[in-house]
Design a protein around this motif. Structure first.
Motif, PDB file in Angstrom:
ATOM      1  N   ILE A 193       0.792  -1.334   0.253  1.00 28.16           N
ATOM      2  CA  ILE A 193       0.121   0.011  -0.124  1.00 28.16           C
ATOM      3  C   ILE A 193       1.015   1.147   0.035  1.00 28.16           C
ATOM      4  O   ILE A 193       0.653   2.295  -0.923  1.00 28.16           O
ATOM      5  N   MET A 194       1.860   1.230   0.872  1.00 30.33           N
ATOM      6  CA  MET A 194       2.749   2.489   0.834  1.00 30.33           C
ATOM      7  C   MET A 194       3.625   2.602  -0.538  1.00 30.33           C
ATOM      8  O   MET A 194       3.542   3.779  -1.159  1.00 30.33           O
ATOM      9  N   LEU A 195       3.933   1.227  -1.063  1.00 28.71           N
ATOM     10  CA  LEU A 195       4.613   1.587  -2.486  1.00 28.71           C
ATOM     11  C   LEU A 195       3.429   2.106  -3.479  1.00 28.71           C
ATOM     12  O   LEU A 195       3.948   3.086  -4.431  1.00 28.71           O
ATOM     13  N   LEU A 196       2.567   1.505  -3.574  1.00 25.05           N
ATOM     14  CA  LEU A 196       1.681   1.822  -4.302  1.00 25.05           C
ATOM     15  C   LEU A 196       1.111   3.402  -4.326  1.00 25.05           C
ATOM     16  O   LEU A 196       0.884   4.136  -5.306  1.00 25.05           O
ATOM     17  N   SER A 197       1.151   3.746  -3.042  1.00 23.58           N
ATOM     18  CA  SER A 197       0.712   5.206  -2.925  1.00 23.58           C
ATOM     19  C   SER A 197       1.703   6.214  -3.436  1.00 23.58           C
ATOM     20  O   SER A 197       1.315   7.213  -3.790  1.00 23.58           O
ATOM     21  N   SER A 198       3.219   5.703  -3.294  1.00 27.64           N
ATOM     22  CA  SER A 198       4.126   6.470  -3.697  1.00 27.64           C
ATOM     23  C   SER A 198       4.088   6.732  -5.200  1.00 27.64           C
ATOM     24  O   SER A 198       4.305   7.652  -5.778  1.00 27.64           O
ATOM     25  N   ILE A 199       3.560   5.526  -5.862  1.00 28.50           N
ATOM     26  CA  ILE A 199       3.501   5.332  -7.408  1.00 28.50           C
ATOM     27  C   ILE A 199       2.304   6.172  -7.892  1.00 28.50           C
ATOM     28  O   ILE A 199       2.486   6.906  -8.778  1.00 28.50           O
ATOM     29  N   THR A 200       1.313   5.949  -7.309  1.00 30.15           N
ATOM     30  CA  THR A 200      -0.004   6.446  -8.021  1.00 30.15           C
ATOM     31  C   THR A 200      -0.409   7.847  -7.338  1.00 30.15           C
ATOM     32  O   THR A 200      -0.788   8.786  -8.223  1.00 30.15           O
ATOM     33  N   ILE A 201      -0.161   7.965  -6.132  1.00 33.35           N
ATOM     34  CA  ILE A 201      -0.339   9.483  -5.642  1.00 33.35           C
ATOM     35  C   ILE A 201       1.010  10.204  -5.621  1.00 33.35           C
ATOM     36  O   ILE A 201       0.690  11.349  -6.199  1.00 33.35           O
ATOM     37  N   GLY A 202       1.858   9.752  -5.306  1.00 31.41           N
ATOM     38  CA  GLY A 202       3.058  10.271  -5.330  1.00 31.41           C
ATOM     39  C   GLY A 202       3.330  10.988  -3.735  1.00 31.41           C
ATOM     40  O   GLY A 202       2.548  11.506  -3.075  1.00 31.41           O
ATOM     41  N   ALA A 203       4.768  11.014  -3.357  1.00 31.56           N
ATOM     42  CA  ALA A 203       5.185  11.420  -2.016  1.00 31.56           C
ATOM     43  C   ALA A 203       4.608  12.696  -1.759  1.00 31.56           C
ATOM     44  O   ALA A 203       4.101  13.104  -0.736  1.00 31.56           O
ATOM     45  N   GLU A 204       4.893  13.651  -2.738  1.00 27.27           N
ATOM     46  CA  GLU A 204       4.599  15.258  -2.577  1.00 27.27           C
ATOM     47  C   GLU A 204       3.112  15.305  -2.378  1.00 27.27           C
ATOM     48  O   GLU A 204       2.886  16.320  -1.531  1.00 27.27           O
ATOM     49  N   LYS A 205       2.313  14.486  -3.146  1.00 27.26           N
ATOM     50  CA  LYS A 205       0.810  14.711  -3.188  1.00 27.26           C
ATOM     51  C   LYS A 205       0.286  14.148  -1.761  1.00 27.26           C
ATOM     52  O   LYS A 205      -0.704  14.866  -1.050  1.00 27.26           O
TER      53      LYS A 205
END
Length: 214
Positions: A193-205
């Motif tokens: 979930i953490m990885l997918l969030s960084s890919i789909t949402i992006g860390a800055e978002k």
């Protein structure tokens, strides 16, 4: 107290440098200017991620009374470097070996889970620090640099945790799954979930969503 051999320190440095270059290339390919710009930023996330992963496993192994030593895998490092050119780093830098190969599945699992857990904790720390630094970016370039390091650090460590939890070959996930399937499912799901969030949402978002939520 953890003790390190000269060979172990050498292997840790080599693994750190190769992974840093690999992750930088995966982000900017062969653009020399961007490579030079992003390398220092990536090195912090990779350095901490690689070190805490291996040190976590070494620490747990030592707690169980084993002598533990990290050994780099040359072929794995070449694979990491080669795969970076397709935009995805297959990180196989090496493993922590102990002086006893006859450990039971539980001890193997507990040692193996320490690495990915360390990466996940570090990823959370990075994203929290990024959220705290975000309002200060406009005041100083130093804060902007720290913010970038933290957002990249979150993404890198989320990837390292998830990748190592895969139940493939000699990765940590194989040992954890063999020890306790329920624990592996929970930990893998969180890291994914953490990885997918960084890919789909992006860390800055994600940082902006955290600030908005607060």
């Amino acid at each position: 107290m953890l003790k390190f051999t000269k060979n172990e320190i050498r292997d840790l440095i080599i693994a750190f440098l190769v992974l840093s270059v690999a992750f930088a290339i995966s982000n900017v390919k062969l653009d020399a200017h961007q490579f030079v710009s992003i390398l220092p930023i990536v090195m912090v996330g990779v350095a901490l991620g690689s070190l805490v992963h291996e040190l976590g496993e070494k620490f747990v192994a030592t707690k169980y009374g084993y002598e533990a030593e990290f050994k780099a895998w040359p072929l794995g490092l070449l694979i990491a470097l080669a795969s970076s050119f397709i935009g995805m780093v297959i990180a196989l830098p090496g493993s922590v070996f102990t002086n006893d190969d006859n450990r039971d599945d539980e001890i193997n699992g507990r040692i193996a889970i320490a690495g990915p857990m360390a990466n996940m904790i570090l990823a959370v720390l990075f994203i929290v620090i990024a959220a705290l630094i975000f309002p200060l970016k406009t005041y100083s370039d130093v804060f902007t640099l720290i913010y970038l390091i933290c957002t990249v650090g979150f993404s890198v460590n989320s990837f390292l945790a998830t990748f190592n939890l895969l139940p493939l070959y000699t990765l940590d996930g194989t040992k954890i799954l063999k020890w306790n399937a329920k624990i592996w499912i929970i930990i893998f799901a969180i890291s994914a979930i953490m990885l997918l969030s960084s890919i789909t949402i992006g860390a800055e978002k994600m940082v902006q969503l955290i600030i908005t939520g607060i």
